[in-house]
Write a protein that holds these residues in place. Structure first.
Motif, PDB file in Angstrom:
ATOM      1  N   TRP A  20     -28.531  35.155  -6.265  1.00 25.33           N
ATOM      2  CA  TRP A  20     -27.586  34.539  -7.191  1.00 25.33           C
ATOM      3  C   TRP A  20     -26.142  34.697  -6.729  1.00 25.33           C
ATOM      4  O   TRP A  20     -25.293  33.831  -6.962  1.00 25.33           O
ATOM      5  CB  TRP A  20     -27.743  35.143  -8.592  1.00 25.33           C
ATOM      6  N   ASN A  41     -23.287  32.282  -4.926  1.00 28.56           N
ATOM      7  CA  ASN A  41     -22.408  31.355  -5.635  1.00 28.56           C
ATOM      8  C   ASN A  41     -21.062  31.976  -5.977  1.00 28.56           C
ATOM      9  O   ASN A  41     -20.178  31.290  -6.492  1.00 28.56           O
ATOM     10  CB  ASN A  41     -23.090  30.878  -6.923  1.00 28.56           C
ATOM     11  N   LYS A  97     -17.849  32.728  -4.891  1.00 26.48           N
ATOM     12  CA  LYS A  97     -17.007  32.327  -3.770  1.00 26.48           C
ATOM     13  C   LYS A  97     -16.015  33.416  -3.368  1.00 26.48           C
ATOM     14  O   LYS A  97     -15.674  33.548  -2.188  1.00 26.48           O
ATOM     15  CB  LYS A  97     -16.265  31.033  -4.104  1.00 26.48           C
TER      16      LYS A  97
END
Length: 303
Positions: free
Chosen positions: A265, A268, A270
């Motif tokens: 997960w 994602n 950034k």
């Protein structure tokens, strides 16, 4: 899904860990498709034998080897400089890795497992990226493992010794590869260079268990022999990711058994992936001469 007749004639493919196991099988698959294949690993005798085996198995005479020790940043730089002399680099397979390495620092002051499984691949990819972009469309394929889902990245301690057991060390290093791939994908937008990961699950008939203690190694080997994939199957999967026309524009994905599989997960996040990129550049001591990113501020290399 792994079946494709795609050819790689005139292309150059680089495979790390290509002297044995699934790396050797991937190299055979790519050579059988007509690519010039360059394999890299630590042992020159094994490399020479692997080159001869690939040529015999495929009939492709355009196979070369170069010594590559991911536990030495100097060796990685030498390998990258030699490979960068090729006219193009069309495929980079970061396959090399190890389990249960000694809990120590390398001469580069990095945790050995982190360096062999992540920092070495990061440095190699960074140094080859300008040529990969100039060769576009090109593909980068990074090896991960299921342990990445339980990994943890602590930038203040990721090179500590005496802090992690061999399972958590592997998990952290493979999570780092996954995060690196995610950031790589973002930085490669609109360049026709793709970056995907592959998880080989567990693979029979490799030397990956060599460093694991006796009883644990025996149990692990029994388990792998029951449910594991053949190394030839993994080589076929890597060959598919490297050549299939339908994969040309696919990037930032994780594959298992040639099917898209979910990423951790945190890919994602950034901010996390960007920090990993910058901290990794510091860890491998990217010089001003090597830092093409800094030189491309006014005319961006990516996008």
């Amino acid at each position: 899904m792994c079946d494709t007749d795609a050819r790689l004639d005139g292309k150059v493919a680089v495979v790390t860990g290509g002297s044995s196991g699934m790396g050797l099988e991937a190299a055979k698959n790519l050579a059988n498709r007509g690519a010039k294949v360059i394999i890299g690993s630590r042992n020159e005798t094994k490399l020479r034998n692997a080159r001869d085996e690939i040529i015999t198995a495929t009939g492709n005479q355009n196979v070369a080897y170069k010594v590559l020790d991911l536990g030495s940043l100097k060796s990685v730089r030498t390998f990258a400089n030699e490979v960068n002399m090729e006219t193009t680099i069309d495929v980079l397979v970061n396959n090399a890795g190890a389990v249960a390495l000694p809990d120590r620092l390398t001469a580069d002051d990095l945790n050995l497992t982190m360096q062999v499984n992540f920092f070495g691949a990061f440095l190699l990819t960074f140094l080859l990226l300008p040529k990969l972009r100039a060769s576009a469309p090109s593909r980068i394929i990074n090896g991960v493992a299921a342990t990445m889902y339980v990994g943890h990245i602590d930038f203040d301690h990721w090179n500590d010794i005496g802090r992690y057991n061999f399972v958590s060390s592997l998990a952290n290093s493979k999570l780092a590869v996954s995060l690196f791939n995610a950031e790589l994908d973002r930085r490669l937008q609109n360049t026709c260079v793709t970056a995907n990961t592959y998880d080989p699950f567990v693979v029979r008939d490799t030397n990956v268990l060599t460093n694991i203690p006796g009883v644990v190694q025996d149990v692990s080997r029994f388990f792998i022999n029951v449910i594991g994939q053949r190394k030839e199957e993994v080589g076929k999967q890597i060959g598919y990711l490297a050549s299939a026309p339908e994969m040309e524009k696919v990037s930032g994905k994780n594959y298992k058994f040639c099917h898209e599989f979910f990423n951790p997960w945190c890919v994602n996040n950034k901010e996390l992936t960007k920090r990993l990129w910058e901290e990794s550049k510091k860890a491998v001591k990217i010089s001003k001469e090597e830092d093409w990113e800094a030189r491309s501020v006014q005319v961006p290399l990516f996008g």
